[in-house]
Write an enzyme that holds these catalytic residues in place. Structure first.
Site, short mmCIF file in Angstrom:
data_model
loop_
_atom_site.label_atom_id
_atom_site.label_comp_id
_atom_site.label_asym_id
_atom_site.label_seq_id
_atom_site.Cartn_x
_atom_site.Cartn_y
_atom_site.Cartn_z
N ASN A 87 0.88 -1.17 0.00
CA ASN A 87 0.00 0.00 0.00
C ASN A 87 0.92 1.22 0.00
OD1 ASN A 87 -2.34 -1.56 0.15
ND2 ASN A 87 -2.23 -1.67 2.38
N HIS A 100 6.51 -1.44 3.80
CA HIS A 100 6.31 -2.84 4.19
C HIS A 100 5.54 -3.55 3.09
CE1 HIS A 100 3.18 -0.25 5.86
NE2 HIS A 100 2.33 -1.22 5.56
P1 5GP Z 1 -0.69 -0.38 5.89
O1 5GP Z 1 -2.12 -0.02 6.19
O2 5GP Z 1 0.25 0.77 6.20
O3 5GP Z 1 -0.46 -0.95 4.52
O4 5GP Z 1 -0.33 -1.58 6.86
C1 5GP Z 1 0.06 -1.40 8.18
C2 5GP Z 1 -0.12 -2.74 8.83
O5 5GP Z 1 0.63 -2.74 10.03
C3 5GP Z 1 -1.57 -3.05 9.21
O6 5GP Z 1 -1.98 -4.25 8.57
C4 5GP Z 1 -1.52 -3.17 10.73
O7 5GP Z 1 -2.37 -4.20 11.21
C5 5GP Z 1 -0.08 -3.46 11.00
N1 5GP Z 1 0.42 -2.96 12.27
C6 5GP Z 1 0.25 -1.70 12.76
N2 5GP Z 1 0.88 -1.58 13.93
C7 5GP Z 1 1.47 -2.77 14.19
C8 5GP Z 1 2.28 -3.25 15.26
O8 5GP Z 1 2.58 -2.56 16.22
N3 5GP Z 1 2.70 -4.55 15.18
C9 5GP Z 1 2.38 -5.36 14.11
N4 5GP Z 1 2.86 -6.60 14.15
N5 5GP Z 1 1.63 -4.92 13.09
C10 5GP Z 1 1.18 -3.66 13.12
#
Ligand code: 5GP
Ligand code: ZN
Length: 114
Positions: A87, A100
Site C-alpha cells: 500500500n 512494508h
Molecule cells: P498499511 O495499512 O500501512 O499498509 O499496513 C500497516 C499494517 O501494520 C496493518 O496491517 C496493521 O495491522 C499493522 N500494524 C500496525 N501496527 C502494528 C504493530 O505494532 N505490530 C504489528 N505486528 N503490526 C502492526
C-alpha cells in the site's frame, strides 16, 4: 527514526512475532491479520514507502521481494498462491510510513482487491 513504529520493531524496542530475518530485512506477523498467513516484510533501513524504496539504488527492494518469497515458502503458501502488496500512500490505505510488503496467503484471495 526513533518515532517510527517499524524502526522500533527493528530495534526490538517494541515486540513483534518475527518469522524471518536477514541482514537487511525483517519479517513479522501483522497484529491484525487479514488471512491465515499475513506477514509484513520490511527493510531494516527506514524508507517511507515503495516509491522511496524503488529509488534506493542498492538492491534493497530486491532483498525485500526475496524475503517475501522466502516467507511464503516457510509459511507453506508459495505453492497454493499468495499475494504481495505494498500500500503506497494514504489513498491506497498506507497507515504506517515505513515501507512494508504484506504477504497474504492461506485462503482464496479475490481480485480486484477493494
Ligand atoms: P498499511 O495499512 O500501512 O499498509 O499496513 C500497516 C499494517 O501494520 C496493518 O496491517 C496493521 O495491522 C499493522 N500494524 C500496525 N501496527 C502494528 C504493530 O505494532 N505490530 C504489528 N505486528 N503490526 C502492526
Ligand atoms: Zn522506520
Amino acid at each position: 527514526m526513533s518515532d517510527c513504529l517499524f524502526c522500533q520493531i527493528v530495534a526490538k524496542e517494541i515486540p513483534a512475532e518475527i518469522v524471518y530475518e536477514t541482514g537487511r530485512t525483517l519479517a513479522f506477523r501483522d497484529r491484525n491479520p487479514q488471512a491465515p498467513t499475513h506477514v509484513l516484510v520490511i527493510p531494516k533501513q527506514h524508507h517511507r514507502d515503495a516509491a522511496e524504496l524503488a529509488g534506493a539504488d542498492d538492491g534493497l527492494a530486491d532483498d525485500v521481494l526475496k524475503t517475501a518469497h522466502a516467507v511464503a515458502v516457510q509459511e507453506g503458501v508459495a505453492e497454493g498462491g499468495y499475494r504481495v502488496v505494498f500500500n503506497t500512500g494514504p489513498g491506497a490505505g498506507q497507515t504506517v510510513f515505513h515501507v512494508h510488503a504484506h504477504v497474504l496467503g492461506g485462503r482464496g484471495l479475490t481480485w480486484p482487491p477493494g
